[in-house]
Design a protein around this motif. Structure first.
Motif, PDB file in Angstrom:
ATOM      1  N   LEU A  48     -31.685  25.912  39.266  1.00 16.90           N
ATOM      2  CA  LEU A  48     -31.222  27.242  38.788  1.00 16.90           C
ATOM      3  C   LEU A  48     -29.770  27.202  39.167  1.00 16.90           C
ATOM      4  O   LEU A  48     -28.933  27.885  38.235  1.00 16.90           O
ATOM      5  N   ILE A  49     -29.024  26.665  40.339  1.00 19.97           N
ATOM      6  CA  ILE A  49     -27.815  26.985  40.320  1.00 19.97           C
ATOM      7  C   ILE A  49     -27.007  25.908  39.460  1.00 19.97           C
ATOM      8  O   ILE A  49     -25.890  26.479  38.784  1.00 19.97           O
ATOM      9  N   LEU A  50     -27.436  24.792  38.950  1.00 20.26           N
ATOM     10  CA  LEU A  50     -26.639  23.969  37.920  1.00 20.26           C
ATOM     11  C   LEU A  50     -26.644  24.867  36.546  1.00 20.26           C
ATOM     12  O   LEU A  50     -25.730  24.817  35.784  1.00 20.26           O
ATOM     13  N   ARG A  51     -27.783  25.521  35.792  1.00 15.60           N
ATOM     14  CA  ARG A  51     -27.952  26.254  34.937  1.00 15.60           C
ATOM     15  C   ARG A  51     -26.970  27.086  34.959  1.00 15.60           C
ATOM     16  O   ARG A  51     -26.220  27.467  34.006  1.00 15.60           O
ATOM     17  N   ALA A  52     -27.129  27.960  36.097  1.00 14.90           N
ATOM     18  CA  ALA A  52     -26.042  29.046  36.084  1.00 14.90           C
ATOM     19  C   ALA A  52     -24.769  28.818  36.194  1.00 14.90           C
ATOM     20  O   ALA A  52     -23.813  29.052  35.588  1.00 14.90           O
ATOM     21  N   TRP A  53     -24.222  27.366  36.798  1.00 12.67           N
ATOM     22  CA  TRP A  53     -22.997  26.917  36.554  1.00 12.67           C
ATOM     23  C   TRP A  53     -22.593  26.582  35.522  1.00 12.67           C
ATOM     24  O   TRP A  53     -21.484  26.603  34.818  1.00 12.67           O
ATOM     25  N   ARG A  54     -23.455  25.979  34.700  1.00  9.86           N
ATOM     26  CA  ARG A  54     -23.312  25.722  33.362  1.00  9.86           C
ATOM     27  C   ARG A  54     -22.747  26.505  32.460  1.00  9.86           C
ATOM     28  O   ARG A  54     -21.987  26.788  31.589  1.00  9.86           O
ATOM     29  N   ALA A  55     -23.678  27.604  32.496  1.00 15.48           N
ATOM     30  CA  ALA A  55     -23.425  28.857  31.828  1.00 15.48           C
ATOM     31  C   ALA A  55     -22.222  29.666  31.918  1.00 15.48           C
ATOM     32  O   ALA A  55     -21.517  29.923  31.125  1.00 15.48           O
ATOM     33  N   HIS A  56     -21.754  29.545  33.370  1.00 18.70           N
ATOM     34  CA  HIS A  56     -20.416  30.056  33.637  1.00 18.70           C
ATOM     35  C   HIS A  56     -19.426  29.299  33.123  1.00 18.70           C
ATOM     36  O   HIS A  56     -18.288  29.865  32.746  1.00 18.70           O
ATOM     37  N   VAL A  57     -19.530  27.893  33.213  1.00 20.19           N
ATOM     38  CA  VAL A  57     -18.428  27.123  32.734  1.00 20.19           C
ATOM     39  C   VAL A  57     -18.495  27.332  31.181  1.00 20.19           C
ATOM     40  O   VAL A  57     -17.159  27.359  30.719  1.00 20.19           O
ATOM     41  N   CYS A  58     -19.545  27.334  30.333  1.00 21.33           N
ATOM     42  CA  CYS A  58     -19.292  27.493  28.813  1.00 21.33           C
ATOM     43  C   CYS A  58     -18.677  28.987  28.516  1.00 21.33           C
ATOM     44  O   CYS A  58     -17.727  28.984  27.701  1.00 21.33           O
ATOM     45  N   GLN A  59     -19.104  29.866  29.591  1.00 20.50           N
ATOM     46  CA  GLN A  59     -18.468  31.348  29.143  1.00 20.50           C
ATOM     47  C   GLN A  59     -16.918  31.314  29.567  1.00 20.50           C
ATOM     48  O   GLN A  59     -16.007  31.814  28.586  1.00 20.50           O
ATOM     49  N   GLN A  60     -16.421  30.653  30.816  1.00 16.77           N
ATOM     50  CA  GLN A  60     -14.951  30.407  31.008  1.00 16.77           C
ATOM     51  C   GLN A  60     -14.275  29.564  29.813  1.00 16.77           C
ATOM     52  O   GLN A  60     -13.330  30.122  29.400  1.00 16.77           O
ATOM     53  N   GLN A  61     -15.107  28.570  29.335  1.00 16.27           N
ATOM     54  CA  GLN A  61     -14.185  27.847  28.088  1.00 16.27           C
ATOM     55  C   GLN A  61     -14.356  28.642  27.077  1.00 16.27           C
ATOM     56  O   GLN A  61     -13.048  28.704  26.245  1.00 16.27           O
ATOM     57  N   GLY A  62     -15.408  29.396  26.652  1.00 17.51           N
ATOM     58  CA  GLY A  62     -15.243  30.294  25.438  1.00 17.51           C
ATOM     59  C   GLY A  62     -14.080  31.326  25.596  1.00 17.51           C
ATOM     60  O   GLY A  62     -13.323  31.350  24.712  1.00 17.51           O
ATOM     61  N   GLU A  63     -13.866  31.958  26.718  1.00 15.87           N
ATOM     62  CA  GLU A  63     -12.849  32.978  26.999  1.00 15.87           C
ATOM     63  C   GLU A  63     -11.436  32.249  26.897  1.00 15.87           C
ATOM     64  O   GLU A  63     -10.551  32.977  26.319  1.00 15.87           O
TER      65      GLU A  63
END
Length: 285
Positions: free
Chosen positions: A43-58
């Motif tokens: 769960l932590i890895l999936r949340a961190w991956r989604a956060h990283v993708c969102q940061q990269q998109g922004e």
């Protein structure tokens, strides 16, 4: 003795069975803990991956917006510069036309004056010639003096006119130079003011973006801290539930083992009573 051996074997088997159940429960609890840890890590890895993708998109969107803003500013500056160059060319053309017209008008006036004076000189010369022909030699010297005075006067007038024309040309050039210097100073002042305004706008924009980014970072930190607290509280609740279930299971196992021991003791006493009763009847027989 065989009955005693059987009882000992049953008792040993019961102890071994209890030990095996305890070991099995321990293994199951360890496997459950490992499974829960792996599930939390996933769960932590999936949340961190989604956060990283969102940061990269922004970040990509911010880079694209910044490049677009720079291009728009450069395009506006280029358009303003083209307009300014066209205006300068037009002004220079108008100024050159005005100067040429001024020079032609001055030359026309000077040419008219010179023609009039030349005509006057020609007529005066003819009149002097006629006077010299008609008058006597006594008046020739006086007429020549008058003509000389008139000639000197014409020369002085011509020199005054040339000086006036040169003075007027110098004055016009000085006035044009002063106007051009004033315009150049005004243009430099406007350019400096525009640069200061652009620098102030850039610093203000950077400050506002930095404040927004800091507020967003604080909000994200608070959300992360709240999520960590919730995860810790959920882990504690899950551990407390597992511990309660395990405690209840242990209590049930202890009660079951006590009931089994009581049942075995009762069965042993019952067998002993039956054995004694059988032995008593055999003795009677």
């Amino acid at each position: 003795r065989s009955f005693y051996d059987q009882k000992i074997l049953r008792k040993a088997f019961g102890r071994w069975k209890e030990w095996w159940t305890v070991c099995r429960e321990r293994k199951l609890s360890l496997r459950a803990e490992n499974h829960y840890r792996h599930f939390l890590c996933g769960l932590i890895l999936r949340a961190w991956r989604a956060h990283v993708c969102q940061q990269q998109g922004e970040r990509n969107k911010y880079c694209v917006a910044e490049s677009h803003a720079k291009k728009q500013k450069l395009l506006r500056t280029w358009q303003c510069w083209l307009v300014y160059v066209d205006v300068q060319r037009t002004k220079r053309g108008m100024q050159s036309v005005a100067l040429a017209f001024r020079e032609r008008s001055c030359l026309r006036v000077a040419w008219a004056v010179w023609r009039r004076q030349h005509y006057q000189k020609c007529t005066g010369h003819q009149m002097n010639i006629l006077a010299l022909q008609h008058w006597a030699q006594s008046l020739q010297f006086r007429a020549w003096l008058q003509w000389r005075e008139l000639y000197l006067y014409c020369q002085n007038e011509k020199q005054k006119e040339t000086r006036a024309v040169t003075h007027h040309g110098h004055w016009e050039l000085r006035r044009c130079l002063a106007a051009w210097l004033g315009y150049l100073n005004l243009h430099r002042g406007k350019k400096h003011q525009n640069e200061l305004a652009r620098e102030f706008q850039r610093s203000r924009t950077l400050r506002r973006c930095f404040c927004d980014w800091r507020l967003l970072l604080e909000c994200k930190r608070r959300i992360r801290a709240h999520q960590r607290d919730l995860e810790k509280q959920a882990a504690r609740i899950a551990l407390w539930r597992v511990f309660a279930h395990w405690k209840h299971y242990v209590v049930l196992c202890v009660e079951e083992s006590q009931q089994r021991e009581l049942a075995e003791e009762h069965y042993r006493q019952h067998l002993l009573v039956r054995a004694l009763s059988c032995v008593g009847w055999k003795g009677l027989w």
